[in-house]
Design a protein around this motif. Structure first.
Motif, mmCIF file in Angstrom:
data_model
loop_
_atom_site.group_PDB
_atom_site.id
_atom_site.type_symbol
_atom_site.label_atom_id
_atom_site.label_comp_id
_atom_site.label_asym_id
_atom_site.label_seq_id
_atom_site.Cartn_x
_atom_site.Cartn_y
_atom_site.Cartn_z
ATOM 1 N N UNK A 265 0.870 -1.090 -0.066
ATOM 2 C CA UNK A 265 0.133 0.100 0.148
ATOM 3 C C UNK A 265 0.862 1.439 -0.031
ATOM 4 N N UNK A 266 1.992 1.119 -0.903
ATOM 5 C CA UNK A 266 2.887 2.444 -0.890
ATOM 6 C C UNK A 266 4.200 1.756 -0.323
ATOM 7 N N UNK A 267 4.954 2.860 0.034
ATOM 8 C CA UNK A 267 6.429 2.270 0.306
ATOM 9 C C UNK A 267 6.471 1.953 1.762
ATOM 10 N N UNK A 268 5.325 2.299 2.608
ATOM 11 C CA UNK A 268 5.610 2.202 4.143
ATOM 12 C C UNK A 268 4.408 1.344 4.492
ATOM 13 N N UNK A 269 3.841 0.617 3.875
ATOM 14 C CA UNK A 269 2.629 -0.375 4.284
ATOM 15 C C UNK A 269 2.351 -1.428 3.532
ATOM 16 N N UNK A 270 1.903 -2.512 4.072
ATOM 17 C CA UNK A 270 1.398 -3.474 3.629
ATOM 18 C C UNK A 270 0.117 -4.183 4.140
ATOM 19 N N UNK A 271 -0.816 -4.895 3.504
ATOM 20 C CA UNK A 271 -1.653 -5.582 3.915
ATOM 21 C C UNK A 271 -1.844 -6.795 3.324
#
Length: 757
Positions: A265-271
């Motif tokens: 979910x962008x460079x700093x987030x993961x789901x």
């Protein structure tokens, strides 16, 4: 291969390979063909380089490497965490013959894995709860990927798709969720990779068993990776025979699938979304008969071997569970934030003949228990100067429905139907901080406050044969007749942890800790009109040393502990044959456990030796109102109230140990041969607080021989478990109807072939 085996092959293996092929085709199309110059197994190599939470074990020739664990809810080296932990990778589990949660005790000192009616009930250092009833949770918790598996029957599953297992000893109620009084088993499964790769295995074993597994992972789109793991086994022939019904018994058949989809979910987030489903049919732990030399009510004794019985109802244990979870991780400045949301549904249908004889003394046919749970957790990790901290919020909801018709031809008052449900709501706030006083000295403190509410509803009605009132359907007992403050209870508790640890060098660390664990009070759905039992508390004092010695070729971890255990929740069999919860007054547990790993220098190949042991002294300090049973000459037992103060606690063996070696040898043709052997010893324990029923000492020896082809993609293995066919029981029960037992597995053996791509 006989006709029945061929049918099993078609039913089990062919669908498995078909599903694997379909997934492989889809992922390969999305990601491209794998590089044949870099053949890899199921993603271990890539994730070990990319993910700091994956155990990283250096090759034997260069000594022992770090194993990174998440015991304190952040990635840390096993040797730097001031907790007694056993961490085992999936490869080590497979080589030791540990293929499911029931056999984990083979490689874990101080762990007992009792099987009760197709459920696994873990005891760590003598701390656990025989909680086979819906809605109750054990004193030693089981987690999978940060999600609590609160239903005991849900804890029976194969260890397919496992990255590693962390066994944490001692109270873990500060950072982990509910009821981790004795510790917890945390099973971490593999995460998906962007690189297309996978593996599959098919095999055959005695008792006409066919089994297979498959794993595949790859990128679906930029920033999106997925995986799928499937497993199945089909045992056609049981270990024993029901001589009354002339059918096989002690069998296991199951199928399971687990999948994850990770989205950046962008460079700093993961789901990461996870889904799992399993369906199992097994009567292991449920089918029992009178113990050798004992008589059930009616004067009927055991028949045949310990694997046989003469029960009047067909063996059945059907478990279905599924779940969905969402884990979101993102970095906000210096903060690492994680949320875990999970829903789980578990259903058990079973039959139970408690006496295992043709006489209908006490039986439950078509028992049904359905438990739904939801949990939500928020976790924040950060640092402020020399202080590292973790804090969070946790919510847990459970609804357990139970229905069971009980029938008897001996005791008319046992002809009843129990229909009940229990609702649980739990709220927690917690925090822990570590102050790095110097580079070598650290101080850690943690607090958790938990507020639990439980409410029970239920009725007990008569079935045909019940003496009064006449006719079926009459209400015998109901929670509507119980005061509201008895059927609706709340408890609040503050638990805590304090630790000091000191590093003498990069390779030697000592620690001392004090902590409190809490297990919530609970009702029994099998006795809905009975009052709830009070909460348990356990104060633990522990000290230990962790050391990597002789150039990191020898790892030695030793811990000593003392537990002060209050209001111990115990399960006994009531007058109508159903489980009833009671509080024992107090217990005292103390002991030492140790683990040693040695990379032995050998001229050719790699040799690793492991040894572990646990010494335990667990006793009831005060237990004046214990339920005792005395065998009657004509069969069955007569109950009485006795004083168990000073008696050895149940499931608390004085000494357990495990010794294993793992040797791999490179061959001239470029292939590799390997041999592994594991010997686990248990010097015996008591099944009851009365100390009348004792499991004798036993030995379990497992072995495996492997050959890996020169291309490192194909592998064949031959294995044997319980090589010396040691007979023992995995569950023993005592009550008015007599003393009965369910056997553990006899010797099993087989061969399998696997391929990685």
């Amino acid at each position: 291969m006989g006709g029945s085996n061929y049918r099993s092959f078609r039913q089990v293996v062919l669908p498995l390979l078909a599903s694997s092929s379909l997934c492989w085709s889809g992922l390969a199309a999305a990601q491209g063909e794998p590089d044949p110059s870099n053949p890899m197994g199921p993603a271990e190599t890539e994730r070990a380089a990319e993910d700091p939470q994956v155990p990283q074990q250096a090759p034997s020739s260069s000594g022992l490497g770090d194993i990174v664990v998440t015991a304190q809810r952040r990635a840390e080296s096993l040797q730097k965490v001031p907790i007694s932990i056993t961490a085992v990778t999936s490869e080590a589990l497979a080589r030791a013959g540990v293929t499911d949660t029931q056999s984990l005790a083979v490689v874990t000192p101080g762990l007992q894995a009792t099987s009760v009616r197709s459920a696994v009930v873990p005891f760590l250092r003598g701390i656990g709860t025989v909680n086979m009833t819906a809605g109750d949770e054990g004193a030693t918790a089981v987690y999978v990927d940060g999600v609590l598996y609160s239903v005991a029957a849900a804890n029976v599953f194969s260890l397919n798709n496992v990255e590693r297992i962390e066994v944490l000893r001692g109270p873990q109620g500060t950072l982990f969720g509910r009821n981790a009084v004795g510790g917890l088993l945390h099973i971490i499964t593999k995460d998906p990779s962007n690189r297309t790769q996978g593996s599959f295995e098919i095999g055959i074993a005695n008792y006409e068993t066919i089994f297979g597994s498959a794993y595949i992972t790859g990128g679906l789109a930029p920033g999106v990776a997925a995986d799928l793991a499937v497993y199945t086994t089909h045992q056609n022939e049981g270990w024993g025979r029901n001589v009354f019904l002339d059918v096989d018994q002690h069998y296991n058949r199951d199928v399971a699938a687990r999948s994850k989809v990770a989205v950046e979910l962008g460079t700093d987030a993961t789901a990461t979304i996870s889904l799992d489903y399993s369906l199992g049919k097994s009567d292991i732990g449920s089918t029992r008969q009178p113990l050798p030399g004992r008589l059930s009510t009616g004067g009927v004794g055991p028949v045949g071997t310990i694997y046989d019985s003469a029960g009047e109802i067909p063996p059945l244990g059907r478990k279905e569970q599924y779940g969905v979870g969402l884990r979101v991780e993102w970095d906000v400045g210096d903060l690492a934030i994680q949320t875990i949301s999970a829903y789980r549904n578990h259903k058990v249908d079973s039959n139970l003949d408690s006496d295992g004889t043709p006489l209908r003394v006490f039986s439950i046919e078509e028992e049904e228990a359905v438990t739904e749970t939801f949990q939500q957790e928020l976790l924040v990790n950060g640092s402020v100067g020399p202080v590292d901290y973790t804090m969070g919020l946790f919510y847990f909801y459970s609804l357990a429905d139970y229905g069971a018709p009980i029938r008897s031809e001996v005791a008319a008052t046992n002809n009843i139907f129990i229909d009940s449900s229990m609702e649980t709501k739990s709220y927690s706030a917690f925090g822990q901080a570590t102050f790095n006083v110097t580079d070598a000295l650290r101080l850690t403190g943690g607090l958790r406050y938990t507020h639990d509410t439980r409410q029970i509803e239920g009725t007990i009605t008569s079935l045909p044969g019940f003496p009064t009132p006449p006719g079926p359907g009459a209400v015998i007992g109901s929670t509507d007749r119980v005061p509201s403050d008895v059927r609706d209870r709340s408890w609040g508790k503050l638990t805590w942890r304090g630790v000091v640890d000191y590093e003498f060098s990069d390779d030697v660390m000592v620690f001392a800790s004090i902590s409190r664990g809490f297990k919530s009070g609970v009702f029994s759905v099998t006795a809905p009109t009975s009052p709830a039992v009070d909460p348990e508390t356990l104060d633990a004092y522990e000290g230990g040393i962790k050391a990597d010695l002789f150039g990191r070729t020898l790892r030695l971890n030793v811990s000593a502990f003392y537990y002060d255990y209050k209001n111990i929740q115990v399960t006994t069999i009531g007058s109508q044959g159903v489980p009833v919860l009671l509080n024992a007054a107090a217990g005292e547990f103390k002991g030492v456990d140790a683990e040693l790993v040695y990379v032995a220098p050998v001229p050719v190949g790699n040799l690793q030796l492991r040894a572990s042991f646990a010494v335990l002294d667990g006793a009831y300090e005060s237990y004046p109102g214990a339920l005792f049973y005395t065998p009657l000459p004509a069969g069955g037992n007569i109950p009485s109230i006795g004083d168990a103060s000073g008696n050895t606690a149940t499931q608390a063996p004085k000494f357990t140990s495990s010794v294993s070696f793992d040797y791999t040898l490179p061959l001239n043709n470029g292939g590799t041969a390997g041999v592994t052997a594991t010997w686990a010893y248990n010097d015996g324990f008591f099944w009851d607080a009365q100390n009348r029923l004792r499991e004798p000492s036993y030995n379990i020896v497992n072995g495996e021989v492997t050959y890996t082809f020169p291309d490192e993609m194909w592998k064949v293995r031959a294995f044997a478990r319980n090589i010396f066919d040691d007979e023992r029981f995995i569950y023993v029960s005592t009550g008015a109807n007599g003393d009965t037992g369910a056997p553990a597995a006899p010797r099993t053996y087989g061969v399998a072939i696997s391929r990685a791509f």
